[in-house]
Design a protein around this motif. Structure first.
Motif: not given
Length: 117
Positions: A37, A39, A43-46, A48, A60
């Motif tokens: 992930y 962040q 921004k929000q944690r995404e 990847v 992603v």
């Protein structure tokens, strides 16, 4: 208590590369789905990148073709090779795992990646 320890971050210029590493002190490591992930500030944690126990990977769209996730089950390790880095990749990167449908709620300290233009 499961521990996740990330390393390998740093500061690079656009187009550079970094390889992140993470050690997860979890039993039955080979059965886990592993993920990276990130962040970015504000921004929000995404998620990847992820890899399941069968070595199937998902990325992603923004990192496809540039990032590669891999694992070494003998070392309880997961890696993220990041090539052709862009300023928008700047973030704190975290590894995580899941066994079943839910990602762990335990997180490590993360590792900072900064890409300058």
């Amino acid at each position: 208590q499961v521990q996740l320890v990330e390393s390998g971050g740093g500061s690079v210029e656009t187009g550079g590369s970094l390889r992140l590493s993470c050690i997860i002190s979890r039993s039955h490591f080979s059965l886990l789905t592993l993920g990276w992930y990130r962040q970015a500030p504000g921004k929000q944690r995404e998620l990847v990148a992820s890899m399941n126990s069968g070595r199937r990977t998902n990325y992603v769209d923004s990192v496809k073709g540039r990032f590669t996730i891999s694992r070494d089950d003998a070392k309880n390790a997961v890696y993220l090779q990041m090539n052709n880095l862009k300023p928008e990749d700047t973030a704190v990167y975290y590894c995580n795992y899941k066994y079943g449908s839910a990602w762990s709620t335990t997180w490590g300290q993360g590792t900072q990646v900064t890409v300058s233009s």
